[in-house]
Design a protein around this motif. Structure first.
Motif, mmCIF file in Angstrom:
data_model
loop_
_atom_site.group_PDB
_atom_site.id
_atom_site.type_symbol
_atom_site.label_atom_id
_atom_site.label_comp_id
_atom_site.label_asym_id
_atom_site.label_seq_id
_atom_site.Cartn_x
_atom_site.Cartn_y
_atom_site.Cartn_z
ATOM 1 N N TRP A 123 -0.643 0.016 2.992
ATOM 2 C CA TRP A 123 -0.878 -0.202 1.183
ATOM 3 C C TRP A 123 -0.760 -0.611 0.488
ATOM 4 C CZ3 TRP A 123 -6.192 -1.953 0.684
ATOM 5 C CH2 TRP A 123 -6.855 -2.537 -0.047
ATOM 6 N N LEU B 79 -7.480 -9.697 -2.292
ATOM 7 C CA LEU B 79 -7.656 -8.004 -2.832
ATOM 8 C C LEU B 79 -9.139 -8.534 -4.579
ATOM 9 C CD1 LEU B 79 -4.844 -6.519 -2.235
ATOM 10 C CD2 LEU B 79 -7.077 -6.211 -1.372
ATOM 11 N N GLN C 271 -12.127 -11.230 -2.971
ATOM 12 C CA GLN C 271 -12.629 -11.242 -1.839
ATOM 13 C C GLN C 271 -12.643 -12.081 -0.957
ATOM 14 O OE1 GLN C 271 -13.214 -7.508 -0.690
ATOM 15 N NE2 GLN C 271 -11.302 -7.685 -2.649
ATOM 16 N N LYS D 191 -3.099 -9.223 -0.961
ATOM 17 C CA LYS D 191 -4.100 -9.670 -0.048
ATOM 18 C C LYS D 191 -4.438 -8.858 1.043
ATOM 19 C CE LYS D 191 -3.784 -14.220 -0.521
ATOM 20 N NZ LYS D 191 -3.015 -14.212 -1.899
ATOM 21 N N ALA D 192 -5.672 -8.330 2.253
ATOM 22 C CA ALA D 192 -5.891 -8.127 2.893
ATOM 23 C C ALA D 192 -6.305 -8.305 3.698
ATOM 24 C CB ALA D 192 -6.618 -6.542 2.389
ATOM 25 N N HIS E 224 0.071 -3.820 0.645
ATOM 26 C CA HIS E 224 -1.165 -4.952 0.313
ATOM 27 C C HIS E 224 -1.619 -5.723 -0.921
ATOM 28 C CE1 HIS E 224 -2.997 -3.362 4.522
ATOM 29 N NE2 HIS E 224 -3.474 -5.087 4.278
ATOM 30 N N GLU E 225 -0.735 -4.512 -1.600
ATOM 31 C CA GLU E 225 -1.741 -4.426 -3.021
ATOM 32 C C GLU E 225 -0.219 -5.497 -3.840
ATOM 33 O OE1 GLU E 225 -3.274 -0.523 -4.579
ATOM 34 O OE2 GLU E 225 -1.113 0.063 -3.960
#
Length: 157
Positions: free
Chosen positions: A56, A127, A130, A64-65, A59-60
């Motif tokens: 995670w 993120l 969206q 992006k995710a 990701h932060e």
């Protein structure tokens, strides 16, 4: 464990999550609820990518995710409270830019029975907005190197 059957995995060397079905996982019919299966798929997906280094924190850092865009689940047999299960997963596709795919197999080792087979597809998103976004290089390296041959892969539009 003694008395358990050999598991016939659909693909080699799955990443596995061990599950024991609790009373809270069951529904009015007395077996694991469909919503619980979806939660288990998400749990094993996160555990798998985190084990590959796609944490995670990454990701932060990238902003992006990978978001699920589709899940197909075939319920083949029911699981009941107290059942010990193994949920295996594999990354089966990555297009090098936006999309990845994953395959799942849920097995009850006591009898070797496959209870569920599932497929999911994912798209990289920003993120904050969206909205779809190109996967960062770090994701591409992790996802690209973890893809297992022999799965259904990605459907190309």
């Amino acid at each position: 464990m003694t008395g358990e059957r050999a598991i016939e995995w659909d693909l080699p060397e799955p990443f596995c999550l061990e599950i024991t079905v609790s009373d809270d996982d069951t529904d009015r019919l007395g077996h694991a609820n469909n919503v619980v299966y979806v939660r288990w798929l998400e749990d094993v997906s996160w555990a798998h990518i985190e084990s590959l280094g796609m944490t995670w924190a990454l990701h932060e850092e990238t902003g992006k995710a990978m978001a699920i865009t589709r899940t197909e689940i075939d319920y083949l047999a029911s699981a009941n409270a107290g059942d010990r299960l193994l949920l295996g997963t594999w990354l089966t596709g990555y297009d090098g830019r936006f999309r990845s795919s994953r395959q799942f197999q849920l097995v009850r080792p006591a009898d070797g029975k496959t209870l569920v087979r599932a497929l999911s597809t994912h798209a990289c998103v920003d993120l904050k907005s969206q909205r779809p976004a190109r996967a960062p290089k770090a994701f591409a390296e992790i996802l690209g190197s973890a893809v297992v041959a022999g799965g259904p892969g990605l459907a190309v539009d």
